[in-house]
Scaffold this active site. Structure first.
Site, PDB file in Angstrom:
ATOM      1  N   HIS A 144      -7.811  -5.976   6.358  1.00  0.00           N
ATOM      2  CA  HIS A 144      -6.375  -5.885   6.047  1.00  0.00           C
ATOM      3  C   HIS A 144      -5.567  -6.668   7.077  1.00  0.00           C
ATOM      4  CE1 HIS A 144      -2.619  -3.627   4.897  1.00  0.00           C
ATOM      5  NE2 HIS A 144      -2.332  -3.910   6.159  1.00  0.00           N
ATOM      6  N   GLU A 145      -5.883  -6.498   8.347  1.00  0.00           N
ATOM      7  CA  GLU A 145      -5.124  -7.156   9.414  1.00  0.00           C
ATOM      8  C   GLU A 145      -5.349  -8.670   9.429  1.00  0.00           C
ATOM      9  OE1 GLU A 145      -2.830  -5.658  10.749  1.00  0.00           O
ATOM     10  OE2 GLU A 145      -3.411  -3.637  10.201  1.00  0.00           O
TER      11      GLU A 145
ATOM     12  N   HIS B 134      -3.240 -10.359   6.922  1.00  0.00           N
ATOM     13  CA  HIS B 134      -1.869 -10.605   7.395  1.00  0.00           C
ATOM     14  C   HIS B 134      -1.793 -11.959   8.099  1.00  0.00           C
ATOM     15  CE1 HIS B 134       0.110  -6.964   6.283  1.00  0.00           C
ATOM     16  NE2 HIS B 134      -0.579  -6.177   7.085  1.00  0.00           N
TER      17      HIS B 134
END
Length: 321
Positions: free
Chosen positions: A135-136, A139
Site C-alpha cells: 500500500h505504501e 503511494h
C-alpha cells in the site's frame, strides 16, 4: 473513471489558484499590482512547502533510518515490492511510537521513504505487513505522497494569514482603494475551510488507489483487510493517550485515521465472523454480497476525515477477491 493523477493535478491547480488569489488580495492592499510579483511569491511558497515537507515529517515522527542488517526481513519485503512496482528502492525508517501504523513520504519517487511505526512490527503477520508495505509503495508509485505533502501545508498558511490579518492587519493598508485587513482575513478563513476539504478529499481518494495497488503487486485483499482491521483495533486501544495525540498531526499520511478508530472498530467487529481477530477470505466474500449504507452522521464524519470510512474501504477490497 477519472485517474488519480488527473484528480491530484486538478487539486494542485486549485490550491495554487487559491494561494495566488490570497496573495493578490494582500498585495493589492499594500499597493502592489505586478502580476509577476504575485506569481513568483505563489510559486515560492509552493516550492518552500515541497522542500521542507519531508523534514517536517522526519522531525514530527522522530524517524530513524535503518540499514539492511538492522531488519533483513523488512528490507527483503520492501525490495521485492519495489521491484514489482518498478520503482527505485526507497529508504526505510522506523518511528519509535507504539501507535500501530506506517506511511510513505518524500520529495519524489527517487527520494521515496517508507516508515513503519514500532507498534506495527509485532502486531501484523508477515503477509499482512507485506500488504501494508505494498500500500505504501503504491503511494510512491502514484506520486500522490508529493501532492499531499504540498497540499497539506496550504491550509496552515491560510490560517496564519487569516489570523495575522484579523489581529494585526485590520484597518491598516497602504492602498485606500484596496481591501482591508478584515476583508482579507475573512477571505483567507473561507479559503482555509475550502482547502481543508480539498486536502481531505485528496487524502481519501488516494487511499482507495493505494489499496488497489497493493493487491496488484500480488498481496491478498484479505491480508490487507485484516491488517487494516488490526490497525483500527490497535489505535482504538490507544485512544486518548499521549502518543496517540502526538501522532494525530500526521494522520493524513497514515493507513487509517486514528481519531476515528473507536467509532470504526464497532462496525468492523461485525465483519470478523469467526471472532478470530482477523478478516479472512470468507469474511470478505460475505461482505461482498452486502450493501453498505452509511448514516448521515457517518457521511459527515467521513467528509471531515483524512481517510475513507473503513467499512466502505474494506468493502471495496472485497471486490478484488
Amino acid at each position: 473513471m477519472v485517474s488519480l493523477q488527473t484528480r491530484m493535478t486538478l487539486l494542485v491547480v486549485a490550491m495554487f489558484a487559491i494561494i495566488y488569489a490570497v496573495i493578490v488580495l494582500i498585495g493589492t492592499s499594500m499597493g502592489y499590482y505586478d502580476f509577476y510579483f504575485y506569481l513568483m511569491i505563489s510559486l515560492g511558497i509552493m516550492w518552500f512547502q515541497y522542500m521542507i515537507g519531508p523534514n517536517i515529517v522526519e522531525w514530527s515522527m522522530q524517524v530513524k533510518y535503518i540499514q539492511p542488517e538492522d531488519n533483513p526481513q523488512l528490507f527483503a519485503m520492501v525490495r521485492d515490492l519495489a521491484s514489482r512496482a518498478n520503482i527505485p528502492m526507497p529508504r526505510i525508517c522506523i518511528a519509535p511510537t507504539s501507535v500501530p501504523n506506517a506511511f510513505a513520504f518524500g520529495r519524489s519517487v527517487n527520494d521515496g521513504r517508507v516508515c513503519v511505526c514500532q507498534g506495527i512490527l509485532n502486531l501484523l503477520t508477515d503477509e499482512e505487513l507485506k500488504a501494508v508495505l505494498g500500500h505504501e509503495l503504491t503511494h510512491l508509485k502514484n506520486h500522490d505522497v508529493i501532492t499531499i505533502t504540498l497540499l497539506s501545508v496550504v491550509p496552515m498558511i491560510l490560517y496564519r494569514i487569516a489570523w495575522q490579518m484579523m489581529w494585526f492587519g485590520g484597518g491598516r493598508r497602504d492602498n485606500r482603494n484596496g481591501p482591508s485587513g478584515v476583508v482579507i482575513a475573512l477571505v483567507a478563513f473561507i479559503f482555509y475551510f475550502i482547502t481543508n476539504l480539498l486536502v481531505l478529499y485528496g487524502s481519501r481518494i488516494r487511499e482507495y488507489y493505494a489499496d488497489k495497488g497493493s493487491v496488484e503487486l500480488g498481496n491478498k485483499p484479505a491480508a490487507l483487510a485484516s491488517a487494516l482491521y488490526k490497525l483500527v483495533y490497535g489505535c482504538a486501544k490507544k485512544s486518548g493517550d499521549e502518543e496517540m495525540k502526538a501522532a494525530e498531526g500526521m494522520k493524513a499520511f497514515f493507513l487509517n485515521d486514528p481519531s476515528q478508530a473507536v467509532n470504526e472498530i464497532h462496525e468492523l467487529s461485525e465483519l470478523d465472523l469467526d471472532k478470530s481477530g482477523t478478516i479472512n477470505s470468507a469474511d470478505l466474500i460475505s461482505l461482498k454480497a452486502k450493501e453498505i449504507r452509511l448514516s448521515m452522521g457517518d457521511k459527515m464524519m467521513e467528509l471531515m476525515s483524512t481517510h475513507p470510512n473503513m467499512l466502505k474501504r474494506i468493502k471495496q477490497l472485497s471486490t478484488y477477491t
